[in-house]
Design a protein around this motif. Structure first.
Motif, PDB file in Angstrom:
ATOM      1  N   SER A 146       0.617  -1.128  -0.374  1.00 63.35           N
ATOM      2  CA  SER A 146      -0.014  -0.128  -0.109  1.00 63.35           C
ATOM      3  C   SER A 146       0.766   1.332   0.072  1.00 63.35           C
ATOM      4  O   SER A 146       2.061   1.100   0.665  1.00 63.35           O
ATOM      5  N   ALA A 147       0.239   2.507  -0.180  1.00 63.24           N
ATOM      6  CA  ALA A 147       1.035   3.406  -0.316  1.00 63.24           C
ATOM      7  C   ALA A 147      -0.390   4.795  -0.277  1.00 63.24           C
ATOM      8  O   ALA A 147      -0.837   4.886  -1.141  1.00 63.24           O
ATOM      9  N   LEU A 148      -0.190   6.113  -0.030  1.00 61.61           N
ATOM     10  CA  LEU A 148      -0.751   7.397  -0.101  1.00 61.61           C
ATOM     11  C   LEU A 148      -0.338   8.300  -0.898  1.00 61.61           C
ATOM     12  O   LEU A 148      -0.909   9.191  -1.190  1.00 61.61           O
ATOM     13  N   LEU A 149       1.647   8.090  -0.634  1.00 54.03           N
ATOM     14  CA  LEU A 149       1.715   9.236  -1.530  1.00 54.03           C
ATOM     15  C   LEU A 149       2.347   8.898  -2.552  1.00 54.03           C
ATOM     16  O   LEU A 149       2.680   7.618  -2.890  1.00 54.03           O
ATOM     17  N   THR A 150       2.265  10.131  -3.885  1.00 59.76           N
ATOM     18  CA  THR A 150       2.821  10.181  -5.103  1.00 59.76           C
ATOM     19  C   THR A 150       4.251   9.650  -4.798  1.00 59.76           C
ATOM     20  O   THR A 150       5.099   8.916  -5.062  1.00 59.76           O
ATOM     21  N   THR A 151       5.002  10.390  -3.637  1.00 55.92           N
ATOM     22  CA  THR A 151       6.494  10.267  -3.158  1.00 55.92           C
ATOM     23  C   THR A 151       6.606   9.087  -2.778  1.00 55.92           C
ATOM     24  O   THR A 151       8.194   8.616  -2.953  1.00 55.92           O
ATOM     25  N   THR A 152       6.138   8.236  -2.233  1.00 58.70           N
ATOM     26  CA  THR A 152       6.369   7.135  -2.018  1.00 58.70           C
ATOM     27  C   THR A 152       5.778   5.750  -2.411  1.00 58.70           C
ATOM     28  O   THR A 152       6.079   4.820  -2.470  1.00 58.70           O
ATOM     29  N   MET A 153       5.122   5.957  -3.707  1.00 60.86           N
ATOM     30  CA  MET A 153       4.349   4.492  -4.137  1.00 60.86           C
ATOM     31  C   MET A 153       5.347   4.235  -5.330  1.00 60.86           C
ATOM     32  O   MET A 153       5.405   2.851  -5.600  1.00 60.86           O
ATOM     33  N   THR A 154       6.628   5.083  -5.582  1.00 61.32           N
ATOM     34  CA  THR A 154       7.828   4.888  -5.646  1.00 61.32           C
ATOM     35  C   THR A 154       8.718   4.085  -6.337  1.00 61.32           C
ATOM     36  O   THR A 154       9.283   2.643  -6.924  1.00 61.32           O
ATOM     37  N   ASN A 155       8.277   3.448  -4.435  1.00 59.17           N
ATOM     38  CA  ASN A 155       8.907   1.909  -3.751  1.00 59.17           C
ATOM     39  C   ASN A 155       9.075   1.232  -3.818  1.00 59.17           C
ATOM     40  O   ASN A 155       9.286   0.232  -3.515  1.00 59.17           O
TER      41      ASN A 155
END
Length: 210
Positions: A146-155
């Motif tokens: 799961s990811a809520l942020l565009t900055t973390t989704m790439t991880n």
């Protein structure tokens, strides 16, 4: 379905944790099997999932029902283990590294449990290595990120890379979700599925194991 099982399902849908607990205990005293009781709770949870998907209820109601499910599960889990009732499959779930949001993850977790899966919750800020290692250690075939942020989704791609690096990518199903995620993004990073909400995630996961 006998009355008490129907009552368990209804109480769970209404999020009445205390009532679910009492009814589950009574049902066991009346010689209903843990599996029958589990079935009633899962029926209730799938109705909750369908209502959530249709926008008839919202996140707070789902979380309250999930809490009621938890209370009931606590009572019957030891019996299910004793009688050798196995979950339909195993999943690891967590929020990707750098992201501390967990409401969506918790919803998906409860829906997966509601669909009959055993779920290992890794929490938030989970590294790709931890996702993969935990799936290997626990024999889980499904990895939910799961990811809520565009900055973390790439991880999220790191998990796919880690599976590839270990030469085991084909042994796992990787499912991703969260507000900024799309099917196109899932395809781009090489994930198996993107699901838009918790109820769909549970349906898709169930489909994988069936």
């Amino acid at each position: 379905m006998q009355q008490i099982l129907s009552d368990i399902s209804t109480a769970l849908q209404n999020g009445r944790a205390k009532v679910v607990k009492e009814l589950v205990t009574t049902a066991l005293e009346q010689n209903f099997s843990a599996q029958e009781i589990l079935g009633a709770m899962l029926d209730g949870m799938s109705i909750v999932g369908a209502k959530f998907k249709a926008d008839e209820i919202f996140v707070p109601e789902v979380l309250i029902s999930a809490r009621a499910l938890n209370q009931g599960l606590e009572i019957i889990k030891p019996i299910l283990t004793e009688t050798g009732v196995k979950p339909i499959g195993k999943a690891v779930i967590g929020t990707i590294k750098g992201d501390l949001h967990d409401i969506g993850k918790n919803l998906v977790k409860m829906m997966l449990i509601g669909a009959g899966l055993e779920v290992i919750d890794l929490g938030v800020d989970v590294s790709p290595e931890t996702f993969v290692q935990s799936a290997q250690d626990n024999g889980a075939k499904l990895i939910c990120i799961s990811a809520l942020l565009t900055t973390t989704m790439t991880n999220m791609k790191g998990v796919i890379d880690e599976l590839n690096a270990r030469g085991i990518r084909d042994q796992y199903i990787v499912m991703i979700g969260g507000a900024p995620i799309t099917t196109a993004f899932a395809e781009e990073i090489g994930a198996d599925r993107y699901t838009p909400d918790a109820a769909t995630a549970a349906e898709v996961a169930k489909g994988f194991f069936e």
